[in-house]
Design a protein around this motif. Structure first.
Motif, short mmCIF file in Angstrom:
data_model
loop_
_atom_site.label_atom_id
_atom_site.label_comp_id
_atom_site.label_asym_id
_atom_site.label_seq_id
_atom_site.Cartn_x
_atom_site.Cartn_y
_atom_site.Cartn_z
N ARG A 110 42.37 84.53 83.59
CA ARG A 110 41.40 84.80 84.67
C ARG A 110 42.11 84.99 86.02
N LEU A 111 43.42 84.84 86.00
CA LEU A 111 44.18 84.82 87.25
C LEU A 111 44.04 86.09 88.11
N PRO A 112 44.14 87.30 87.52
CA PRO A 112 44.05 88.48 88.38
C PRO A 112 42.77 88.49 89.24
N ARG A 113 41.65 88.08 88.62
CA ARG A 113 40.37 88.06 89.36
C ARG A 113 40.44 87.02 90.48
N LEU A 114 41.01 85.86 90.18
CA LEU A 114 41.08 84.79 91.18
C LEU A 114 41.94 85.22 92.37
N ILE A 115 43.07 85.84 92.08
CA ILE A 115 43.96 86.28 93.17
C ILE A 115 43.28 87.37 94.00
N GLN A 116 42.57 88.28 93.33
CA GLN A 116 41.86 89.34 94.07
C GLN A 116 40.85 88.75 95.04
N GLN A 117 40.13 87.72 94.55
CA GLN A 117 39.13 87.09 95.43
C GLN A 117 39.80 86.50 96.67
N ILE A 118 40.95 85.86 96.47
CA ILE A 118 41.64 85.25 97.61
C ILE A 118 42.17 86.34 98.55
N GLU A 119 42.70 87.42 97.97
CA GLU A 119 43.22 88.52 98.80
C GLU A 119 42.12 89.07 99.71
N THR A 120 40.92 89.26 99.15
CA THR A 120 39.88 89.91 99.94
C THR A 120 39.12 88.94 100.83
N ARG A 121 38.89 87.71 100.31
CA ARG A 121 38.03 86.79 101.07
C ARG A 121 38.77 85.63 101.71
N ARG A 122 40.05 85.51 101.43
CA ARG A 122 40.85 84.38 101.95
C ARG A 122 40.15 83.03 101.70
N CYS A 123 39.54 82.91 100.48
CA CYS A 123 38.89 81.65 100.15
C CYS A 123 39.86 80.74 99.40
N ARG A 124 39.49 79.49 99.18
CA ARG A 124 40.31 78.58 98.37
C ARG A 124 39.58 78.34 97.04
N ILE A 125 40.30 78.42 95.93
CA ILE A 125 39.63 78.37 94.62
C ILE A 125 40.27 77.32 93.71
N VAL A 126 39.39 76.63 92.94
CA VAL A 126 39.88 75.74 91.88
C VAL A 126 39.27 76.22 90.57
N ASP A 127 40.08 76.51 89.57
CA ASP A 127 39.57 76.87 88.25
C ASP A 127 40.34 76.05 87.22
N VAL A 128 39.73 74.92 86.83
CA VAL A 128 40.39 74.08 85.82
C VAL A 128 39.45 73.91 84.62
N ASP A 129 38.61 74.92 84.39
CA ASP A 129 37.68 74.85 83.25
C ASP A 129 38.45 74.78 81.95
N MET A 130 37.95 73.95 81.06
CA MET A 130 38.58 73.82 79.75
C MET A 130 37.52 74.07 78.69
N ASP A 131 37.89 74.85 77.69
CA ASP A 131 36.98 75.18 76.60
C ASP A 131 37.32 74.24 75.44
N ALA A 132 36.31 73.78 74.71
CA ALA A 132 36.58 72.88 73.58
C ALA A 132 37.33 73.63 72.47
N ALA A 133 37.06 74.91 72.31
CA ALA A 133 37.76 75.68 71.27
C ALA A 133 38.23 77.01 71.87
N PRO A 134 39.22 76.96 72.73
CA PRO A 134 39.62 78.18 73.44
C PRO A 134 40.36 79.15 72.53
N GLU A 135 40.19 80.44 72.78
CA GLU A 135 41.01 81.46 72.11
C GLU A 135 42.29 81.57 72.91
N ILE A 136 43.43 81.64 72.26
CA ILE A 136 44.65 81.86 73.01
C ILE A 136 44.70 83.35 73.35
#
Ligand code: 5AD
Ligand code: SF4
Length: 472
Positions: A110-136
């Motif tokens: 999800r990183l490219p989207r997160l970085i784009q948001q910071i580039e355009t909006r200069r916001c601060r973001i936390v994304d530590v979501d964990m999936d119980a059965a994540p796909e690698i």
């Protein structure tokens, strides 16, 4: 368009090295090139480790230095990824006002989207979501343009074991295996770019595929063994309790599987092993070592040991020393026990004092050093097949290198020992040998490496294991 640069600083294990490469490739899709220094970077990502307190402190002290740097470069984006990010989440933003992004171990795609948001909006973001059965997520290997001889390939993530000292299950989540098709696609693409050796990564590779109806780990190894152009396969890490009779014969039967296993024992005392929840006894461990050596006599065995686990008595520690004497490991990583806030052992009584732990660590390392050196010295006079990696580190740091027979090259034996060596060929001819197996006569054995001269630059295609001859 002006170039944008990213600088990645990786702390911790091979899993983080692999993840950092995935991060770089994902941000390349936004036009980010890799910076040669932090000063050049528009985005700096610190990929962190929390397995021991020291690694975590390292991350925070680096973030402190980056905060100072940002005072003179307001548009610098600072991201924190990996295990500390997963563990601390929001708290990092409070503690480190210069940090723009905190992303967990499952947020890399999800990183490219997160970085784009910071580039355009200069916001601060936390994304530590964990999936119980994540796909690698699928690797972005195709976009790689640089070629290396040896690469890591993640085959599973997370861990379901819950050893009491360990934070991995909390920061990396449940054990999930990657689909064999996806692994095979990545390996084929890597081999096309010139990669000759791959190391399969997982916290506990022996349980690959279990609970998900995929193939077993030995079956996966058999498939990879057929990949044309690939010379060597390694894997790490194996859990002794799961090392079964299905995997041991692979060391004998698969010609590309290197005769080396990293089999962390953690302690030689049954009482401590129980408190660590390791689910095997020292006797069972020793039995597996014997089976490995019976099946593949040349196998090198390395291990991890934690010194000073809560309640470790003098007698327990002596049991560990006895085990080390019995096994005679080829190499050992020994760690001082470190209290981790999320790990269950934090609540155990009878913590040992720092000086006692330090003293025990020193005794253990001194003992092991004797075995490592003895094993390396025993190879003097033998010829070892070395997968040539490039110029040795010493040579690179002493640059500019003189063209000639005094250049020092480096590679590893199939048993994972580092060999630095000279070659009589011209530098250009030597460069053509990078990624090939070279016969090296060993002249010296040290505690951490071997030294020799290449004597056979075109080894016969007689298989990887048979050609090596060992000195008595
Ligand atoms: N303290 C010290 N060492 C640890 N390890 C894992 N957790 C801890 C801890 N809390 C060591 C183990 C493991 C290696 C990767 O790190 O030996 O095998
Ligand atoms: Fe941690 Fe034990 Fe899992 Fe290894 S096997 S990652 S030490 S919980």
């Amino acid at each position: 368009m002006n170039s944008k640069y990213i600088y990645l600083h990786t702390i911790g294990c091979q899993m983080n090295v692999y993840d950092s490469e995935q991060i770089a490739m994902r941000l390349a899709t936004l036009g980010y090139e890799q910076a040669s220094s932090m000063a050049q970077a528009d985005v700096i990502i610190v990929n962190t480790c929390t397995v021991r307190a020291k690694a975590e402190q390292k991350a925070f002290s680096l973030l402190g230095r980056l905060a100072k740097m940002k005072r003179n470069k307001k548009r610098l984006i600072i991201g924190v990824g990996g295990c500390v990010a997963q563990q601390e989440g929001e708290k990092i933003l409070d503690r480190m006002p210069a940090v723009d992004l905190v992303f967990g171990t499952q947020a890399i795609d999800r990183l490219p989207r997160l970085i784009q948001q910071i580039e355009t909006r200069r916001c601060r973001i936390v994304d530590v979501d964990m999936d119980a059965a994540p796909e690698i997520p699928e690797s972005l290997v195709e976009s790689r343009n640089e070629s290396q001889v040896s690469k890591f390939v993640t085959i599973m993530r997370g861990c379901d074991n819950h050893c009491t000292y360990c934070v991995v299950p909390f920061v990396r989540g449940r054990e999930t295996s990657r689909k064999p098709e996806s692994i095979m696609r990545e390996i084929h693409s890597l081999v096309k770019t010139g990669v000759r050796e791959i190391t399969l990564l997982g916290q506990n590779v022996n349980s690959y595929g279990k609970n998900q109806n995929l193939c077993t780990f030995p079956e996966l190894l058999c498939m990879i063994n057929e990949v044309e152009g690939l010379l060597r396969i390694r894997f790490t890490t194996s859990h002794p309790k799961d090392l079964g009779s299905d995997l041991i014969p692979a060391f004998r039967d698969l010609d590309k599987l290197c005769p080396h296993i990293h089999l962390p024992v953690q302690s030689g005392s049954n009482r401590v092993l129980k408190r660590m929840n390791r689910q095997y006894t020292r006797e069972q461990y020793l039995d597996k070592v014997m089976k490995l050596r019976d099946t593949c006599p040349q196998i090198a065995i390395t291990s991890d040991i934690i010194v000073g686990f809560p309640g470790e008595s003098k007698a327990d520690f002596e049991q560990t020393l006895e085990l080390v004497k019995t096994v005679e490991f080829d190499g050992l990583f020994a760690f001082q026990y470190s209290d981790r806030p999320q790990a269950p052992s934090v609540k155990l009584p009878d913590k040992l004092s720092e000086p006692i732990i330090r003293k025990r660590l020193q005794i253990l390392l001194e003992l092991q050093e004797k075995f490592t050196r003895r094993k390396n010295v025993a190879l003097v006079g033998s010829t070892q097949l070395v997968l040539m990696d490039g110029l040795s580190k010493k040579q690179v740091s002493d640059a500019p290198a003189e063209i000639g027979p005094d250049l020092q090259w480096t590679g590893r034996t199939s048993t994972n020992k580092i060999v630095n060596f000279h070659m009589d060929e011209s530098a250009a001819d030597c460069e053509n040998l990078i990624g090939k197996l070279v016969g090296v006569r060993i002249d010296k054995g040290f505690s951490h490496s071997l030294f020799g001269r290449a004597i056979n630059v075109e080894p016969s295609a007689g298989g990887l294991k048979g050609v090596e001859n060992y000195a008595a």
